[in-house]
Design a protein around this motif. Structure first.
Motif, PDB file in Angstrom:
ATOM      1  N   THR A  12      44.328  46.262  37.220  1.00 43.08           N
ATOM      2  CA  THR A  12      43.707  46.027  35.904  1.00 43.08           C
ATOM      3  C   THR A  12      43.892  44.552  35.526  1.00 43.08           C
ATOM      4  O   THR A  12      44.768  43.871  36.065  1.00 43.08           O
ATOM      5  N   TRP A  13      43.079  44.077  34.574  1.00 40.31           N
ATOM      6  CA  TRP A  13      43.250  42.712  34.084  1.00 40.31           C
ATOM      7  C   TRP A  13      44.620  42.550  33.430  1.00 40.31           C
ATOM      8  O   TRP A  13      45.267  41.516  33.570  1.00 40.31           O
ATOM      9  N   PHE A  31      39.495  39.184  39.397  1.00 36.11           N
ATOM     10  CA  PHE A  31      40.891  39.372  39.785  1.00 36.11           C
ATOM     11  C   PHE A  31      41.020  40.448  40.860  1.00 36.11           C
ATOM     12  O   PHE A  31      40.166  41.330  40.984  1.00 36.11           O
ATOM     13  N   TRP A  73      47.042  39.597  34.328  1.00 39.16           N
ATOM     14  CA  TRP A  73      47.485  38.653  33.299  1.00 39.16           C
ATOM     15  C   TRP A  73      48.998  38.718  33.095  1.00 39.16           C
ATOM     16  O   TRP A  73      49.632  37.710  32.787  1.00 39.16           O
ATOM     17  N   LYS A 133      39.434  36.248  35.408  1.00 36.87           N
ATOM     18  CA  LYS A 133      39.269  37.477  34.617  1.00 36.87           C
ATOM     19  C   LYS A 133      38.116  38.327  35.133  1.00 36.87           C
ATOM     20  O   LYS A 133      38.171  39.547  35.086  1.00 36.87           O
ATOM     21  N   ASP A 134      37.089  37.680  35.664  1.00 41.75           N
ATOM     22  CA  ASP A 134      35.930  38.413  36.176  1.00 41.75           C
ATOM     23  C   ASP A 134      36.057  38.783  37.650  1.00 41.75           C
ATOM     24  O   ASP A 134      35.220  39.531  38.166  1.00 41.75           O
TER      25      ASP A 134
END
Length: 158
Positions: A96-97, A92, A101, A89-90
């Motif tokens: 965008t996250w 990637f 995801w 998550k920090d």
């Protein structure tokens, strides 16, 4: 520029790079009796041609937190750093996250595949075409504990 051309079935095989298709066929050959293969089903020697583009991501089955377990040399070069041991998550590599995801979540929740072909800036800010296949690994056939990725990059035509 192309963003998030995402596919969750084998239809990507009609348009993907031949290296992505070859990696997918290797993974699929390990899916005995329609079961998700485990990490131990793969011998690094049979994967030598893919290793620079391989990323292994550990999945915490309870929290769904993702941690980079191994990041291939091509991936490190594109990112400009090695995120091994760090949170996905920090760190990637996506626009965008939510985009990242979307791929990881699908693979983890369905034990299915995700193919993503997006234009993303590399560590120098240059846009590259990033073609990635995400595949699940499971020690018990029920829970995904590792997501294995194979990525290639190409120049984006202007």
């Amino acid at each position: 520029m192309k963003f998030n051309a995402r596919v969750f079935d084998e239809s990507f095989l009609d348009r993907c790079d031949e290296r992505i298709a070859a990696f997918y066929q290797l993974w699929k050959s390990k899916c005995k009796n329609n079961s998700t293969p485990s990490r131990s089903d793969f011998d690094p020697i049979e994967m030598i041609e893919f290793l620079p583009g391989i990323t292994l991501v550990d999945v915490d089955i309870e929290t769904l937190e993702l941690t980079y377990r191994l990041v291939g040399t091509n991936e490190v070069a594109v990112r400009g750093k090695d995120p091994t041991g760090e949170s996905v998550k920090d760190n990637f590599h996506a626009n965008t996250w939510e985009d990242a995801w979307g791929n990881y979540g699908h693979v983890i929740m369905t034990q299915g595949i995700a193919y993503d072909d997006s234009d993303i800036p590399n560590s120098n800010g240059v846009m590259v075409g990033d073609e990635t296949i995400f595949v699940p690994l499971s020690p018990d056939g029920e829970h995904v504990n590792i997501v294995m990725l194979y990525s290639i990059q190409r120049r984006v035509s202007r």
